[in-house]
Design a protein around this motif. Sequence first.
Motif, PDB file in Angstrom:
ATOM      1  N   THR A 198      -0.169  -3.608   1.337  1.00 45.44           N
ATOM      2  CA  THR A 198       0.563  -3.231   0.092  1.00 45.44           C
ATOM      3  C   THR A 198      -0.096  -2.002  -0.183  1.00 45.44           C
ATOM      4  N   SER A 199       0.620  -0.995  -1.068  1.00 44.82           N
ATOM      5  CA  SER A 199       0.259   0.047  -1.881  1.00 44.82           C
ATOM      6  C   SER A 199       0.811  -0.159  -3.336  1.00 44.82           C
ATOM      7  N   ALA A 200       0.061  -0.136  -4.157  1.00 39.15           N
ATOM      8  CA  ALA A 200       0.680  -0.540  -5.577  1.00 39.15           C
ATOM      9  C   ALA A 200      -0.150  -0.209  -6.514  1.00 39.15           C
ATOM     10  N   TYR A 222      -1.481  -0.129 -10.656  1.00 39.02           N
ATOM     11  CA  TYR A 222      -1.800  -1.410 -11.728  1.00 39.02           C
ATOM     12  C   TYR A 222      -2.423  -0.816 -12.940  1.00 39.02           C
ATOM     13  N   CYS A 230       1.981  -4.231 -13.120  1.00 43.83           N
ATOM     14  CA  CYS A 230       2.154  -3.505 -11.896  1.00 43.83           C
ATOM     15  C   CYS A 230       3.228  -2.186 -12.347  1.00 43.83           C
ATOM     16  N   ARG A 249       5.097  -0.029  -6.703  1.00 42.68           N
ATOM     17  CA  ARG A 249       4.498  -0.496  -5.408  1.00 42.68           C
ATOM     18  C   ARG A 249       5.336  -0.067  -4.088  1.00 42.68           C
ATOM     19  N   THR A 250       5.055  -0.545  -3.102  1.00 41.88           N
ATOM     20  CA  THR A 250       5.660   0.130  -1.881  1.00 41.88           C
ATOM     21  C   THR A 250       6.881  -0.576  -1.722  1.00 41.88           C
ATOM     22  N   ALA A 263       3.367  -0.306   3.729  1.00 41.42           N
ATOM     23  CA  ALA A 263       2.326   0.100   2.977  1.00 41.42           C
ATOM     24  C   ALA A 263       1.435   1.259   3.631  1.00 41.42           C
ATOM     25  N   ASP A 289       6.613   4.129  -7.414  1.00 41.43           N
ATOM     26  CA  ASP A 289       6.716   3.296  -6.094  1.00 41.43           C
ATOM     27  C   ASP A 289       6.141   3.998  -5.005  1.00 41.43           C
TER      28      ASP A 289
END
Length: 362
Positions: free
Chosen positions: A168-170, A172, A182, A185-186, A190, A237
């Motif tokens: 993932t890439s996120a 927060y 969140c 996110r991706t 990711a 995102d």
Amino acid sequence: MYPGGITAESTHMILYNYHDSSDSQPEKRFMLILGIESSCDDTAAAVLNDDTVLSNILSGQDEIHSKFGGVVPELASRQHLRNIHRVTAKALKTAEKKLEEIELIAVTQGPGLVGSLLVGFSYARGLGHVNNIPVVGVDHMSGHILSPFLTDNKPEFPYISLIASGGTSALYLAETYTRFTCLGRTRDDAAGEAFDKVAKLLGLPYPGGPHVAALAAKGDPATHKFPRSWLDPGSFDFSFSGLKTSVLNYVNSNKKNDTFSKEDVCAAFEDAVVDVLVTKTLKAARKYELANVTIGGGVSANRRLREVFQQRCHQESLTFFAPELSFCTDNGAMIALSGKHQFREKGPLSINDDVYSRSRLG
Ligand code: KG4
């Protein structure tokens, strides 16, 4: 009665004993926590004495998966089965603690590969049940978000946390030890996945991130400008699949050329990933008017990413926090830490709780 012979009454005792000290409450006492993590291809266990890491043991599977260029879920879960008891026993031995002394077991409940998660989850529940130790389920992402607290230089809430890993890439917004929103996110690959795929197309071993980073350090990022995907204005995102395809096309059309340099391609690719990750994170910090920025996940071990974060946070009068390298990739210590706070708030797992593949945070 909770699983593991833990009654609601005994749970309240543990929670009550643990509460912060004040005039009307008992003194805060330290708590021994065993953290277990098996969400992907690393089997990990750690023992924490409250916030102090007594042991942090990890058994990776890179050798098994490298010949396939990525994690094979079935092989990963089988290997977790072989490793889980040995890794947990080593974490206890290194911490010089006996299982009977452990007061809480924290285990990753999700997100991740279901077969892999089930190994750690079932093992932790069995251990808790047989030994009368409460077991708490932890969201893996919350562990990464809190991982800078395992280092001496701890952040203060609220902060913006970038989590960049193979899965993932996120981004927060972290308000407390248990409250996370969140922000983005991706949408496809990711960041770590993009590193791994670029490594594969350049013939580098899996996992590719550290190999791409090592070549990038010897290359010139200015030789080629790969595209940055910013998505809609205001979006937090991420998207890295276009960048990966652009690297693929560049490599395919230039590999016979004498001037083609893997080092330069890696440097230009890394530059594009770092630019997007840092720019979006700082934009979120400005939007939510927060002074603290943290990172976590396997890609947060990237030296260039850390340097650029440090420089740009300094320019914008923000404070940057990063976990030690051993707490960037998957580890049991971050699960133990997050589990402690979650247990305080919500108590142990119920009999019906199960693993889940997608994060439930925010
Ligand atoms: O958090 P993590 O251990 O777990 C998974 O999500 O699987 O992250 C692993 C990812 C891999 O994609 C790996 O290539 C990447 O982190 N990674 C790096 C570096 N070290 C690990 N990526 C870029 N630079 C690094 N130095």
